[in-house]
Write an enzyme that holds these catalytic residues in place. Structure first.
Site, PDB file in Angstrom:
ATOM      1  N   ARG A  12       0.841  -1.144  -0.030  1.00 28.02           N
ATOM      2  CA  ARG A  12       0.071   0.212  -0.012  1.00 28.02           C
ATOM      3  C   ARG A  12       0.893   1.110  -0.001  1.00 28.02           C
ATOM      4  O   ARG A  12       2.205   1.187  -0.024  1.00 28.02           O
ATOM      5  CB  ARG A  12      -0.951  -0.133   1.158  1.00 28.02           C
ATOM      6  CG  ARG A  12      -0.066  -0.510   2.742  1.00 28.02           C
ATOM      7  CD  ARG A  12      -0.400   0.430   3.685  1.00 28.02           C
ATOM      8  NE  ARG A  12      -0.476   1.977   3.715  1.00 28.02           N
ATOM      9  CZ  ARG A  12       0.684   2.436   3.803  1.00 28.02           C
ATOM     10  NH1 ARG A  12       1.713   1.911   4.265  1.00 28.02           N
ATOM     11  NH2 ARG A  12       0.665   3.803   3.762  1.00 28.02           N
ATOM     12  N   GLY A  13       0.093   2.342  -0.091  1.00 27.81           N
ATOM     13  CA  GLY A  13       0.932   3.594  -0.295  1.00 27.81           C
ATOM     14  C   GLY A  13       1.311   3.870  -1.661  1.00 27.81           C
ATOM     15  O   GLY A  13       1.488   3.121  -2.429  1.00 27.81           O
ATOM     16  N   ALA A  14       0.902   5.319  -2.058  1.00 23.82           N
ATOM     17  CA  ALA A  14       0.942   5.519  -3.458  1.00 23.82           C
ATOM     18  C   ALA A  14       2.146   5.143  -4.088  1.00 23.82           C
ATOM     19  O   ALA A  14       2.226   4.433  -5.360  1.00 23.82           O
ATOM     20  CB  ALA A  14       0.638   7.177  -3.556  1.00 23.82           C
ATOM     21  N   ARG A  33      -7.060  -0.580  -7.104  1.00 27.68           N
ATOM     22  CA  ARG A  33      -7.296   0.469  -5.940  1.00 27.68           C
ATOM     23  C   ARG A  33      -7.495   1.868  -7.053  1.00 27.68           C
ATOM     24  O   ARG A  33      -6.705   2.016  -7.865  1.00 27.68           O
ATOM     25  CB  ARG A  33      -6.441   0.676  -4.953  1.00 27.68           C
ATOM     26  CG  ARG A  33      -6.472  -0.580  -3.937  1.00 27.68           C
ATOM     27  CD  ARG A  33      -5.573  -0.229  -2.750  1.00 27.68           C
ATOM     28  NE  ARG A  33      -6.320   0.577  -1.866  1.00 27.68           N
ATOM     29  CZ  ARG A  33      -5.758   1.493  -0.843  1.00 27.68           C
ATOM     30  NH1 ARG A  33      -4.273   1.136  -0.862  1.00 27.68           N
ATOM     31  NH2 ARG A  33      -6.293   2.268  -0.052  1.00 27.68           N
ATOM     32  N   ASP A  36      -2.132  10.821  -2.055  1.00 21.12           N
ATOM     33  CA  ASP A  36      -2.506   9.714  -3.178  1.00 21.12           C
ATOM     34  C   ASP A  36      -2.481   9.963  -4.515  1.00 21.12           C
ATOM     35  O   ASP A  36      -2.474   9.433  -5.581  1.00 21.12           O
ATOM     36  CB  ASP A  36      -3.702   8.769  -2.555  1.00 21.12           C
ATOM     37  CG  ASP A  36      -3.407   8.044  -1.302  1.00 21.12           C
ATOM     38  OD1 ASP A  36      -3.246   8.573  -0.514  1.00 21.12           O
ATOM     39  OD2 ASP A  36      -2.666   6.888  -1.392  1.00 21.12           O
ATOM     40  N   ASN A  89      -6.120  12.311   0.202  1.00 13.58           N
ATOM     41  CA  ASN A  89      -4.932  11.561   1.044  1.00 13.58           C
ATOM     42  C   ASN A  89      -5.866  10.727   2.084  1.00 13.58           C
ATOM     43  O   ASN A  89      -7.280  10.939   2.114  1.00 13.58           O
ATOM     44  CB  ASN A  89      -4.096  12.629   1.816  1.00 13.58           C
ATOM     45  CG  ASN A  89      -2.882  11.904   2.497  1.00 13.58           C
ATOM     46  OD1 ASN A  89      -2.293  11.127   1.838  1.00 13.58           O
ATOM     47  ND2 ASN A  89      -2.966  11.805   3.752  1.00 13.58           N
TER      48      ASN A  89
HETATM   49  C1  LIG Z   1       3.500   7.984   0.583  1.00 15.82           C
HETATM   50  S1  LIG Z   1       1.911   7.768   0.140  1.00 15.82           S
HETATM   51  C2  LIG Z   1       1.117   7.143   1.544  1.00 15.82           C
HETATM   52  C3  LIG Z   1      -0.529   7.315   1.262  1.00 15.82           C
HETATM   53  O1  LIG Z   1      -0.869   6.255   1.188  1.00 15.82           O
HETATM   54  C4  LIG Z   1      -1.803   5.866   1.988  1.00 15.82           C
HETATM   55  O2  LIG Z   1      -3.120   5.229   1.574  1.00 15.82           O
HETATM   56  P1  LIG Z   1      -3.293   3.653   1.955  1.00 15.82           P
HETATM   57  O3  LIG Z   1      -2.627   3.189   3.346  1.00 15.82           O
HETATM   58  O4  LIG Z   1      -4.770   3.364   1.864  1.00 15.82           O
HETATM   59  O5  LIG Z   1      -2.381   3.074   0.830  1.00 15.82           O
HETATM   60  C5  LIG Z   1      -2.161   7.161   2.925  1.00 15.82           C
HETATM   61  O6  LIG Z   1      -3.205   7.968   2.061  1.00 15.82           O
HETATM   62  C6  LIG Z   1      -0.820   7.716   2.878  1.00 15.82           C
HETATM   63  O7  LIG Z   1      -0.976   9.289   2.820  1.00 15.82           O
END
Ligand SMILES: CSC[C@H]1O[C@H](OP(=O)(O)O)[C@H](O)[C@@H]1O
Length: 346
Positions: free
Chosen positions: A48-50, A90, A235, A245
């Site tokens: 996960r994470g952009a 996603r 994101d 985000n």
């Molecule tokens: C550095 S991008 C991290 C960003 O992604 C996270 O979402 P998720 O955990 O659902 O992938 C979150 O929005 C973070 O700020």
């Protein structure tokens, strides 16, 4: 000392990830050698994470291109269909589709070229993150020159959200290395607790001072003067700087503006979607109700309870001090308020 693995990597015809759903209790990796397995890992936030999703998109195309080849129209059609499944896993983090499209653009050069570029993307991600977070750290040090900083963070934006280093949490790493970090106040970030499970895990491993707080306590922390700045990830950033985000970011921006605290978004250029003039067009992922009604599999709401579970929200640029990427300040939205009468401003 935790073994420093890349969040996502490649190993002999498989994508290898740290399984983030097992943290903080267990550091384990998963080998994903099919598109089905990769899509499932993305959907359940094992990866996960952009920026990490961007890498997953590119490596996923490499995986399917090596499986099906690229020498015939039929094979190319299959690869493109599999690539679209990955891109759609996603919807909000634009990096996922950007990573897929970057890889698809190389199909004509064959599977090896697709993989080579995806591996180069892994290598460049850390450089990009270090640059973006350095710009953000320097901006904060200019805004708050007089003492080590107490930084409030949301979700996880560290090495686990990227290939390495991190964006907003990369900024914290720079401040800590500069001797200019007092403490990180990390929102636990319901419902999936990326802050308490992942951010606290990353910071504990590096000896960075961290206190975890309920998301609902962030406003009180700012009101009590416990916070010098808020630093978050992104994101998807629209052309004007509006930012999607993790859910809860918009509320933090409103409260930070009320208290005239710097609110800085740290992103990578690959997270900017210039096809969108503003944030109104950003698709916000809605996730399953069980994430709200259950905690570690235990019901915390009556069976059949209706829920509202958007995974992200959109913060208008007017509430953002600055959106910072590896190229510097992309957008500035909230000038510093002048001192007004007896009201103190930081
Ligand atoms: C550095 S991008 C991290 C960003 O992604 C996270 O979402 P998720 O955990 O659902 O992938 C979150 O929005 C973070 O700020």
């Amino acid at each position: 000392m935790v073994l420093v693995l890349r969040t996502i990597d490649w190993d002999t015809d498989a994508v290898v990830i740290i399984d983030q759903t097992a943290l903080p209790g267990r550091l384990r990796t998963l080998r994903l050698d099919t598109v089905d397995a990769l899509v499932e890992a993305i959907r359940r936030l094992a990866v996960r994470g952009a920026p990490a999703l961007g890498a997953a998109g590119a490596l996923g195309v490499a995986l399917t291109a090596r499986e099906h080849g690229t020498a015939s129209a039929e094979a190319l059609a299959t690869v493109r269909a599999e690539a679209d499944r990955i891109a759609c896993a996603r919807p909000t983090a634009v990096n996922l589709r950007h990573g897929v499209e970057r890889a698809l653009a190389l199909l004509e050069h064959g599977p090896d070229a697709v993989l080579a570029d995806a591996l180069a993307m892994l290598d460049e991600d850390e450089r990009i993150n270090r640059a973006a977070s350095r710009h953000a750290a320097d901006l904060l040090l200019r805004r708050c020159p007089d003492r080590p900083l107490r930084v409030l963070t949301h979700c996880n934006t560290g090495r686990l959200a990227t290939v390495a280093w991190g964006t907003a949490l990369g900024t914290v790493r720079h401040l800590h290395a500069d001797g200019r970090l007092d403490v990180v106040l990390a929102d636990e970030t319901r419902p999936l607790l990326q802050g308490s499970r992942l951010t606290a895990w990353e910071l504990a491993d590096e000896g960075v001072p961290c206190r975890v707080l309920p998301d609902s306590a962030a406003a009180a922390a700012m009101a009590r003067g416990m916070v010098d700045c808020v630093v978050v990830g992104a994101d998807r950033v629209a052309a004007n700087g509006d930012t999607a985000n993790k859910i809860g970011t918009y509320g933090l921006a409103v409260v930070a503006a009320h208290h005239d605290l710097p609110f800085v978004v740290v992103a990578t250029e690959s997270t900017v979607d210039r096809s969108l003039p503003d944030g109104s067009g950003i698709v916000v992922e809605e996730r399953g109700g069980e994430e709200i009604t259950h905690l570690a599999g235990i019901p915390v709401a009556p069976e059949g309870t209706a829920v509202f579970n958007p995974a992200f929200d959109v913060t208008p640029v007017e509430l953002v001090t600055a959106v910072v990427t590896e190229n510097g300040v992309l957008a500035e939205g909230r000038p510093r308020k002048p001192v007004e009468g007896t009201r103190l401003t930081r």
